[in-house]
Design an enzyme around this catalytic site. Structure first.
Site, PDB file in Angstrom:
ATOM      1  N   ASP A  86       0.869  -1.168   0.000  1.00  0.00           N
ATOM      2  CA  ASP A  86       0.000   0.000   0.000  1.00  0.00           C
ATOM      3  C   ASP A  86       0.914   1.228   0.000  1.00  0.00           C
ATOM      4  O   ASP A  86       2.146   1.103   0.086  1.00  0.00           O
ATOM      5  CB  ASP A  86      -0.915  -0.034   1.231  1.00  0.00           C
ATOM      6  CG  ASP A  86      -2.245   0.669   1.001  1.00  0.00           C
ATOM      7  OD1 ASP A  86      -2.338   1.474   0.065  1.00  0.00           O
ATOM      8  OD2 ASP A  86      -3.197   0.403   1.771  1.00  0.00           O
ATOM      9  N   CYS A  87       0.358   2.407  -0.099  1.00  0.00           N
ATOM     10  CA  CYS A  87       1.188   3.603  -0.257  1.00  0.00           C
ATOM     11  C   CYS A  87       2.015   3.868   1.004  1.00  0.00           C
ATOM     12  O   CYS A  87       1.485   3.908   2.121  1.00  0.00           O
ATOM     13  CB  CYS A  87       0.320   4.813  -0.576  1.00  0.00           C
ATOM     14  SG  CYS A  87       1.286   6.323  -0.714  1.00  0.00           S
TER      15      CYS A  87
END
Length: 508
Positions: free
Chosen positions: A258-259
Site C-alpha cells: 500500500d502507499c
C-alpha cells in the site's frame, strides 16, 4: 539491467495535476522509475486520460527502455477514479447485494474495458477484505461484505472478470484490513488475531483469489502482533509477506505495498526506511504515491540499500524478473473503442438498481409533498473520492419529484437540526438519506428528530448499511451502498413505486 534500473522497476510513483510535471519527469529519468499511479486529481476526461497515459509511456520508455505499469484504484463505488464519460460500476458490497456472482464478473470486465481503452494497464482491485468490523472507517462498502465465504466467491469472480478483460488486477489488503476501527491513512491499526483466527476469516478470500489465479496482492499497513512480534506492520514484515503469503499460501505473483506515504508508515517508521524494509520483506513493487521529496528520498535509500547488499541481490533479481514477465503478459496497446460503450453504461445502471435492498418496511412513494433531506457526498477517507458530477441526494430527488428538499452537513448539530425539522413542516412523508451516520452521529440525531414529525418516513443508506439498525423504529429502511448517479437513479425508481430486489446484508 543494472542495480538502479532494477530498483526503478520496483518503485511506483505518482504526481499532482493532469499533465506530467517537469520535476517528476526528472525524477523518473534520474532513478529509472518504471511505474506510475494515477488518482482522480490526474483525470479530467477519457481523451485527456488517454493522452496522459501515452505521455507516461513515452517518458518511462525513454528513461528505462521498458513499458510502464500505469496503475489506478478503480474499485467502483466509493473508490472510483475514472471520469464522467467512462463507465463507473457499483462498488463491491453493492455487487454482492445483487446476489448474483456473475455481476462481479461483468463489473470487472466493464472496468477492464474502460482502463484498456485509455492505456491504464494495472487495476488495484478487487478489495478482498472481510469487513467484519461495522465501525471500519476505511473499508466498509469497498468490501464484498462481512461473510468470508461470500467475499471469497465474489472476489474470485472479479478475478475471473479481469482475466477475461485482459487486465492485471490486485487483491488487497493482505492479510486483511476488515477488522479494524482505525484508518491506516491516518493511524497505525493493530489486529490481535492468531493465525488460526485469520485462517477462519481473513485468509479465506485470499486463498480463493490465489486459487482463481489472481496475479497480484497488496499488503496492509497493520500490526499483527500474534504473527509478527517485531513491532512492524504487514508491509514491512518478512514473516507475513514472504513466509505466510509466498510460502504458506503459495502465491507466486506480484506482491505490492500500500502507499508508503500513509501515516501508518510515514509517522511511525519513516517513508524511505519503510520502502527499504518492505523490499527486504519480499514486496516486489512499493508505492510512494505522492510527495516529491519523499519519492526522491525513498529512491535514493532503496538504491543505496541494494548497492550495499542490504537488499538481497538474488531477491532483487527475482522481483525485477517477475515485474518484467508481468509487463510482457499484461501490457497492451490502448483500445479507445472499448471505453464508454452504451451497453456498459446500461449494465452498470442495471446492477446499481439490483443492489437496492429493502431492509425493513415499504419505502414511501415520493410526490411533490415529500420532504427530502440528507448530506451531500463527501470524501470519507484518503482512499475515497467524491463524484464531482453527482448532485446531493436531496437536491436530485427534490428536482426529480418537484418536492421540497434540504441538504444537511455530514454531522449536523442542534441548531441545524432544529432548522431542518422546521423545513419538514407540512410534508406528507419524509425521505432521508444517510452517509456513514454510524460514524457521524449528528445524522442519527437528525433522523430521530425528523421521525418525531409523525409522518411516514424512509431512510436510505447511501454508503455503509450499518447506519440502518440505528435509525428510528418507525422508518422504512433501504440500503443502496453507493453515493453515485446510478444509485440515485435506482432509488428514484424505488420512490416511484418500484420494488427492491437486493439481498439483505448479513450484518443486518
Amino acid at each position: 539491467m543494472d542495480i538502479r534500473e532494477k530498483i526503478g522497476q520496483r518503485l511506483v510513483f505518482g504526481f499532482p495535476g493532469t499533465t506530467i510535471p517537469a520535476e517528476f519527469a526528472a525524477l523518473v529519468r534520474e532513478y529509472k522509475i518504471g511505474n506510475v499511479i494515477l488518482f482522480r486529481y490526474n483525470i479530467e476526461s477519457l481523451p485527456q486520460l488517454a493522452r496522459l497515459c501515452a505521455d507516461i509511456q513515452k517518458l518511462v520508455r525513454g528513461a528505462t527502455g521498458r513499458d510502464a505499469f500505469i496503475t489506478i484504484d478503480q474499485e467502483g463505488g466509493m473508490v472510483t477514479r475514472l471520469p464522467w464519460d467512462a463507465v463507473n460500476v457499483p462498488g463491491s458490497m453493492a455487487l454482492a447485494a445483487t446476489g448474483k456472482p456473475e455481476n462481479a464478473v461483468l463489473a470487472a470486465e466493464i472496468t477492464a474495458r474502460q482502463l484498456r481503452g485509455v492505456g491504464v494497464n494495472f487495476n488495484l482491485a478487487p478489495d478482498l477484505d472481510v469487513n467484519s468490523n461495522p465501525m471500519n472507517p476505511v473499508i466498509g462498502v469497498r468490501s464484498f461484505g462481512d461473510d468470508p465465504q461470500s467475499v471469497a466467491l465474489f472476489g474470485a469472480k472479479a478475478v475471473e472478470g479481469y482475466k477475461n478483460g485482459g487486465m492485471l488486477c490486485c487483491g488487497k489488503h493482505f492479510p486483511g484490513h476488515g477488522d479494524t476501527a482505525v484508518d491506516s491513512h491516518i493511524g497505525l491499526p493493530c489486529i490481535e488475531k492468531t493465525m488460526d483466527e485469520l485462517e477462519a476469516c481473513e485468509l479465506i478470500s485470499f486463498r480463493a483469489a490465489i486459487k482463481a489465479g489472481i496475479p497480484a496482492i497488496m499488503s496492509s499497513h497493520i500490526l499483527f502482533p500474534n504473527i509478527e512480534p517485531n513491532g512492524v506492520p504487514a508491509t514491512m514484515s518478512r514473516t507475513i509477506m514472504h513466509d505466510l503469503l509466498r510460502e504458506t499460501l503459495g502465491f507466486d505473483g506480484l506482491i505490492l505495498s500500500d502507499c508508503m506515504v500513509m501515516d501508518a508508515i510515514r509517522r511511525h517508521y519513516g517513508t524511505a526506511h519503510g520502502v527499504v524494509e518492505a523490499m527486504r520483506a519480499g514486496v516486489d513493487m512499493v508505492f510512494v504515491s505522492s510527495n516529491a521529496d519523499l519519492q526522491r528520498e525513498s529512491a535514493a535509500a532503496a538504491l543505496a540499500a541494494a548497492e550495499s547488499g542490504s537488499i538481497d541481490a538474488r531477491e532483487l533479481d527475482g522481483s525485477a524478473e517477475r515485474i518484467l514477465r508481468a509487463k510482457e503478459r499484461w501490457i497492451h496497446p490502448a483500445e479507445p473503442e472499448s471505453a464508454g460503450r452504451a451497453e456498459d453504461f446500461a449494465a452498470a445502471a442495471r446492477m446499481a438498481r439490483e443492489a437496492v435492498t429493502a431492509v425493513r418496511g415499504k419505502a414511501c412513494r415520493a410526490s411533490e409533498k415529500t420532504f427530502f433531506c440528507g448530506c451531500a457526498d463527501y470524501r470519507m477517507t484518503q482512499a475515497s473520492n467524491a463524484d464531482p458530477e453527482a448532485k446531493a441526494f436531496p437536491e436530485y430527488m427534490g428536482v426529480r419529484f418537484g418536492a421540497k428538499f434540504a441538504v444537511c452537513s455530514k454531522d449536523p448539530g442542534g441548531k441545524e437540526i432544529a432548522e431542518l425539522v422546521k423545513c419538514a413542516d407540512g410534508a406528507e412523508n419524509i425521505i432521508f438519506s444517510s452517509c456513514n451516520a454510524h460514524l457521524f452521529r449528528g445524522q442519527l440525531a437528525l433522523a430521530a428528530a425528523l421521525a418525531e414529525k409523525g409522518v411516514p418516513m424512509t431512510v436510505a443508506a447511501l454508503r455503509n448499511p450499518y447506519d440502518l439498525p440505528l435509525m428510528p423504529e418507525n422508518a422504512a429502511l433501504l440500503a443502496a451502498f453507493d453515493y453515485s448517479r446510478d444509485s440515485l437513479a435506482a432509488l428514484a425508481d424505488v420512490f416511484s413505486g418500484g420494488d427492491c430486489c437486493g439481498v439483505m446484508p448479513a450484518a443486518l
